[in-house]
Write a protein that holds these residues in place. Structure first.
Motif, mmCIF file in Angstrom:
data_model
loop_
_atom_site.group_PDB
_atom_site.id
_atom_site.type_symbol
_atom_site.label_atom_id
_atom_site.label_comp_id
_atom_site.label_asym_id
_atom_site.label_seq_id
_atom_site.Cartn_x
_atom_site.Cartn_y
_atom_site.Cartn_z
ATOM 1 N N ASN A 44 11.883 6.567 20.564
ATOM 2 C CA ASN A 44 10.722 5.035 22.150
ATOM 3 C C ASN A 44 9.614 4.619 21.410
ATOM 4 N N LEU A 45 9.575 2.549 21.387
ATOM 5 C CA LEU A 45 7.950 3.049 20.628
ATOM 6 C C LEU A 45 7.026 1.611 21.600
ATOM 7 N N ASP A 46 6.337 2.208 21.524
ATOM 8 C CA ASP A 46 5.347 1.199 22.676
ATOM 9 C C ASP A 46 3.943 0.495 21.709
ATOM 10 N N SER A 47 3.435 -0.483 22.131
ATOM 11 C CA SER A 47 1.941 -1.024 20.807
ATOM 12 C C SER A 47 1.291 0.081 20.688
ATOM 13 N N THR A 48 1.335 1.261 21.692
ATOM 14 C CA THR A 48 0.131 2.508 20.525
ATOM 15 C C THR A 48 0.263 3.117 19.264
ATOM 16 N N THR A 49 2.395 3.543 19.893
ATOM 17 C CA THR A 49 2.523 4.130 18.339
ATOM 18 C C THR A 49 4.082 3.395 17.391
ATOM 19 N N VAL A 50 3.814 1.893 17.565
ATOM 20 C CA VAL A 50 5.102 1.618 17.107
ATOM 21 C C VAL A 50 3.720 1.532 15.512
ATOM 22 N N ALA A 51 3.787 1.667 14.126
ATOM 23 C CA ALA A 51 3.619 0.627 12.925
ATOM 24 C C ALA A 51 5.180 -0.187 12.165
ATOM 25 N N VAL A 52 4.523 -1.550 11.783
ATOM 26 C CA VAL A 52 5.733 -2.180 11.572
ATOM 27 C C VAL A 52 5.023 -1.950 9.589
ATOM 28 N N HIS A 53 6.497 -2.925 9.111
ATOM 29 C CA HIS A 53 6.541 -2.786 7.915
ATOM 30 C C HIS A 53 7.476 -3.775 7.070
ATOM 31 N N LYS A 60 4.410 5.915 14.233
ATOM 32 C CA LYS A 60 3.847 6.235 13.648
ATOM 33 C C LYS A 60 3.797 7.180 12.276
ATOM 34 N N SER A 61 4.964 8.537 12.802
ATOM 35 C CA SER A 61 4.658 9.219 11.907
ATOM 36 C C SER A 61 5.771 9.136 10.733
ATOM 37 N N CYS A 62 6.729 8.493 11.263
ATOM 38 C CA CYS A 62 7.949 8.421 10.379
ATOM 39 C C CYS A 62 7.392 7.563 8.968
ATOM 40 N N TYR A 63 6.438 6.524 10.158
ATOM 41 C CA TYR A 63 5.733 5.764 9.005
ATOM 42 C C TYR A 63 5.196 5.922 7.938
#
Length: 191
Positions: A44-53, A60-63
């Protein structure tokens, strides 16, 4: 397939209509809360853990594994060199793709202008800021320049852009001479 009455917003993952009660917005796109997951590990993501490509969302870890810098010490702990590009997680590494970290304006607000922390020079963010001697410092950098003791805005003395505990300040910059530095009431009178 359910009709999209009124042409509302579509989820960036499943492309179905997103209604207000179940909506998460990120960089102008709408998602169902249940679809707002990392594309690789499904966290699950939220505004503090999401990274957009582009149109893709990641934790952020997978990004970092897919698009972050490769080489010494990155994402693996210091002292290791890894050539793992995340294939084990189903990540396909693409050379030359532009990447940008997500910018949530206002979530991590930089303060203190372009100079950053007077001690380390890095940007100071609101969550880690201490103000002393009229400047913004990291909490971890807010220490006496001589002895390294942690300071508070009420216990510091400053000179030439550096900060000191009152003891070190008195020892190094205080008045010199007979009777000084021996504690209150220690002035010695000679007959």
């Amino acid at each position: 397939r359910m009709p999209n009455w009124g042409g509302g917003k579509k989820c960036g993952v499943c492309q179905k209509a997103v209604y207000f009660a179940e909506e998460v917005q990120c960089e102008g796109n709408s998602f169902h809360k249940s679809c707002f997951l990392c594309m690789v590990c499904k966290k699950n993501l939220d505004s503090t853990t999401v990274a957009v490509h582009g149109e893709e969302i990641y934790c952020k870890s997978c990004y970092g594994k897919k698009y972050g810098p490769k080489g010494y010490g990155y994402g693996q702990g210091a002292g290791t060199l890894s050539t793992d590009k995340g294939e084990s997680l189903g990540i396909k590494y693409e050379e030359g793709q532009p990447h940008r970290p997500t910018n949530f304006s206002g979530m991590t607000q930089k303060v203190g202008g372009s100079g950053g922390c007077p001690r380390c020079g890095q940007a100071v963010y609101a969550a880690e800021k201490v103000i002393g001697a009229g400047k913004s410092w990291h909490k971890s950098c807010f220490r006496c320049a001589k002895c390294g003791k942690s300071l508070e805005s009420t216990t510091l003395a400053d000179k030439d852009g550096e900060i000191y505990c009152k003891g070190c300040y008195a020892k190094n910059f205080g008045p010199k001479g007979f009777g000084f530095g021996q504690g209150a009431g220690a002035l010695i009178h000679s007959q």
